[in-house]
Design an enzyme around this catalytic site. Structure first.
Site, PDB file in Angstrom:
ATOM      1  N   THR A  95       0.841  -1.192   0.000  1.00  0.00           N
ATOM      2  CA  THR A  95       0.000   0.000   0.000  1.00  0.00           C
ATOM      3  C   THR A  95       0.878   1.245   0.000  1.00  0.00           C
ATOM      4  O   THR A  95       1.719   1.418   0.882  1.00  0.00           O
ATOM      5  CB  THR A  95      -0.929   0.013   1.233  1.00  0.00           C
ATOM      6  OG1 THR A  95      -1.861  -1.063   1.097  1.00  0.00           O
ATOM      7  CG2 THR A  95      -1.688   1.319   1.345  1.00  0.00           C
ATOM      8  N   HIS A 118      -7.079 -11.156  -0.502  1.00  0.00           N
ATOM      9  CA  HIS A 118      -6.409 -10.803   0.755  1.00  0.00           C
ATOM     10  C   HIS A 118      -7.207 -11.370   1.927  1.00  0.00           C
ATOM     11  O   HIS A 118      -8.266 -10.866   2.277  1.00  0.00           O
ATOM     12  CB  HIS A 118      -6.308  -9.285   0.867  1.00  0.00           C
ATOM     13  CG  HIS A 118      -5.277  -8.805   1.843  1.00  0.00           C
ATOM     14  ND1 HIS A 118      -4.665  -9.632   2.761  1.00  0.00           N
ATOM     15  CD2 HIS A 118      -4.740  -7.563   2.056  1.00  0.00           C
ATOM     16  CE1 HIS A 118      -3.801  -8.926   3.491  1.00  0.00           C
ATOM     17  NE2 HIS A 118      -3.831  -7.676   3.078  1.00  0.00           N
ATOM     18  N   ASN A 159      -3.512 -10.472   7.622  1.00  0.00           N
ATOM     19  CA  ASN A 159      -3.175  -9.204   8.279  1.00  0.00           C
ATOM     20  C   ASN A 159      -4.331  -8.553   9.033  1.00  0.00           C
ATOM     21  O   ASN A 159      -4.409  -7.329   9.153  1.00  0.00           O
ATOM     22  CB  ASN A 159      -2.585  -8.221   7.264  1.00  0.00           C
ATOM     23  CG  ASN A 159      -1.221  -8.654   6.790  1.00  0.00           C
ATOM     24  OD1 ASN A 159      -0.618  -9.566   7.357  1.00  0.00           O
ATOM     25  ND2 ASN A 159      -0.729  -8.039   5.737  1.00  0.00           N
ATOM     26  N   TYR A 161      -7.534  -8.333   8.326  1.00  0.00           N
ATOM     27  CA  TYR A 161      -8.614  -7.704   7.573  1.00  0.00           C
ATOM     28  C   TYR A 161      -9.849  -8.616   7.546  1.00  0.00           C
ATOM     29  O   TYR A 161      -9.884  -9.635   8.218  1.00  0.00           O
ATOM     30  CB  TYR A 161      -8.121  -7.320   6.179  1.00  0.00           C
ATOM     31  CG  TYR A 161      -7.017  -6.284   6.236  1.00  0.00           C
ATOM     32  CD1 TYR A 161      -7.223  -5.053   6.866  1.00  0.00           C
ATOM     33  CD2 TYR A 161      -5.749  -6.538   5.716  1.00  0.00           C
ATOM     34  CE1 TYR A 161      -6.213  -4.100   6.953  1.00  0.00           C
ATOM     35  CE2 TYR A 161      -4.733  -5.588   5.795  1.00  0.00           C
ATOM     36  CZ  TYR A 161      -4.973  -4.379   6.412  1.00  0.00           C
ATOM     37  OH  TYR A 161      -3.968  -3.446   6.508  1.00  0.00           O
ATOM     38  N   ARG A 168      -3.861 -14.844   0.071  1.00  0.00           N
ATOM     39  CA  ARG A 168      -2.832 -14.530   1.060  1.00  0.00           C
ATOM     40  C   ARG A 168      -3.335 -14.854   2.459  1.00  0.00           C
ATOM     41  O   ARG A 168      -4.454 -14.477   2.841  1.00  0.00           O
ATOM     42  CB  ARG A 168      -2.442 -13.052   0.989  1.00  0.00           C
ATOM     43  CG  ARG A 168      -1.110 -12.779   1.685  1.00  0.00           C
ATOM     44  CD  ARG A 168      -0.667 -11.348   1.563  1.00  0.00           C
ATOM     45  NE  ARG A 168       0.786 -11.262   1.624  1.00  0.00           N
ATOM     46  CZ  ARG A 168       1.461 -10.148   1.904  1.00  0.00           C
ATOM     47  NH1 ARG A 168       0.811  -9.017   2.159  1.00  0.00           N
ATOM     48  NH2 ARG A 168       2.773 -10.154   1.933  1.00  0.00           N
ATOM     49  N   ASN A 171      -2.571  -5.515  12.825  1.00  0.00           N
ATOM     50  CA  ASN A 171      -3.795  -4.728  13.005  1.00  0.00           C
ATOM     51  C   ASN A 171      -4.618  -5.178  14.208  1.00  0.00           C
ATOM     52  O   ASN A 171      -5.847  -5.188  14.180  1.00  0.00           O
ATOM     53  CB  ASN A 171      -4.635  -4.763  11.729  1.00  0.00           C
ATOM     54  CG  ASN A 171      -3.986  -3.991  10.602  1.00  0.00           C
ATOM     55  OD1 ASN A 171      -3.658  -2.818  10.758  1.00  0.00           O
ATOM     56  ND2 ASN A 171      -3.774  -4.644   9.467  1.00  0.00           N
TER      57      ASN A 171
END
Length: 374
Positions: A35, A184, A187, A189, A236, A244
């Site tokens: 990002t 994704h 992480n 999310y 991923r 996070n």
């Protein structure tokens, strides 16, 4: 799909071609999604992004930065989307630039879930999540990094819409002439928020048991594979990362092992595994052998997290990974493949320019002279 177990010499093949789904990649080096917040406020990719990705097209595969599947999916300012025609047109200039230089490129389909802020949400609404649990995390807003808020738990009836957003984003990716897509699910999310029992306390058929918590991830993967073909899709995962503010699942090995086994039915090209803590130590807690995921998965295993040349060569010599993805090294080294191959010094990235801004710290890092690059 190449049968990785039949490869007789993995000591020097990092820079050699490899079969990857329907494609033959020029090498086993992948640019990981990064990002950089250089898109417009409306999520339309900029011409500067085409230059940036074109510079890095010597990677065997580029996985473009996290790309929002809807306006609600956004958790970082100035990040691109793939949910309207203007964004599709913006991405076409990027895929054209990469293909013109002989590269392959996937977008990373992204929904941040609770890792957001009302200022980034349509109508300044609360971000959504499986459960109303506030993350110990920050969101990059137009005012800089701000603490995340307590999200709103999704209603069961809303969840099919999320699946369709991923499906449409995959369809739009093909319209933008991407070679495939990455989902994704790492992480901290949205998809990982549903998967882990630390962030999912639901009591409907998307919560409780491992099978229920994995349901959304698997439905999304099936929808995306339906659109693109499984051989053009990767996913991923970050089994032991607490990025996070996402606490670990109570049985990471069991949960992620179940997911990988179920993904086999879709014929995906690869799993992209963050080994250890995202952008942190590579140690794996609790005796979880990440190689068990590789052994279970029928496609390729892409390894990520803190790789340098020595570690990448060791992973290939020991046959621990089929592809190696490099993240932060790609920020400052557009010609990373040539630098790794020749042993040339690496440029040092300027952290002050990681997020937002213009060409400085984005497209102005020098490449080797053509003679030195070999």
């Amino acid at each position: 799909m190449a049968n990785r177990h039949n490869e007789s010499d993995v000591s020097t093949d990092l820079f050699n071609p490899v079969q990857f789904g329907p494609y033959r990649l020029t090498n086993r080096i992948v640019m990981a999604p990064l990002t950089r917040s250089r898109a417009g406020q409306s999520g339309v990719p900029s011409p500067m992004m085409a230059e940036y990705y074109g510079q890095r097209a010597s990677a065997g595969l580029i996985i473009a930065e996290g790309t929002n599947v809807s306006a609600q999916a956004r958790g970082y300012a100035l990040t691109p989307g793939l949910y309207n025609d203007e964004q599709v047109q913006g991405w076409r200039q990027i895929t054209t630039a990469v293909h013109a230089r002989g590269g392959r490129i996937f977008p990373q389909l992204w929904h941040v879930g609770r890792v957001s802020h009302p200022s980034l949400q349509p109508g300044r609404a609360l971000p959504i999540a499986p459960s109303a649990i506030r993350p110990n995390a920050t969101s990059f807003t137009n005012a800089g990094f701000e603490p995340c808020v307590t999200p709103r738990a999704l209603e069961t009836t809303e969840i099919p819409t999320i699946v369709e957003q991923y499906r449409q984003a995959a369809r739009n990716a093909l319209a933008a002439r991407f070679d495939g897509v990455e989902i994704h699910a790492a992480n901290g999310y949205l998809l990982e928020q549903f998967l882990r029992d630390s962030t999912n306390t639901r009591t409907d058929h998307y919560g409780g048991s491992r099978e229920n918590r994995a349901r959304l991830l698997l439905q999304v993967a099936e929808a995306v594979a339906d659109e693109c073909g499984g051989g053009k899709v990767g996913i991923r995962l970050s089994p032991v990362s607490q990025a996070n503010g996402s606490d670990l699942d109570s049985d990471s090995a069991g949960t992620y092992g179940y997911v990988v086994e179920r993904l086999n039915a879709l014929g995906l090209a690869y799993i992209h595994v963050i080994e250890g803590a995202t952008q942190g130590p590579r140690e794996v807690p609790g005796g979880f052998d990440l190689q068990s995921l590789r052994r279970s998965f029928k496609g390729l295993y892409m390894a990520n997290n803190g790789y340098d040349l020595a570690l990448a060569l060791e992973a290939r010599r020991r046959n621990l990974a089929d592809l190696i993805s490099f993240g932060r090294l790609y920020i400052a080294n557009p010609d990373l493949v040539a630098r790794l191959r020749t042993g040339a010094p690496l440029n040092v990235p300027d952290r002050r320019t990681f997020f937002g801004g213009g060409a400085t710290g984005y497209t102005d890092y020098p490449s080797l002279p053509l003679k030195a690059a070999g």
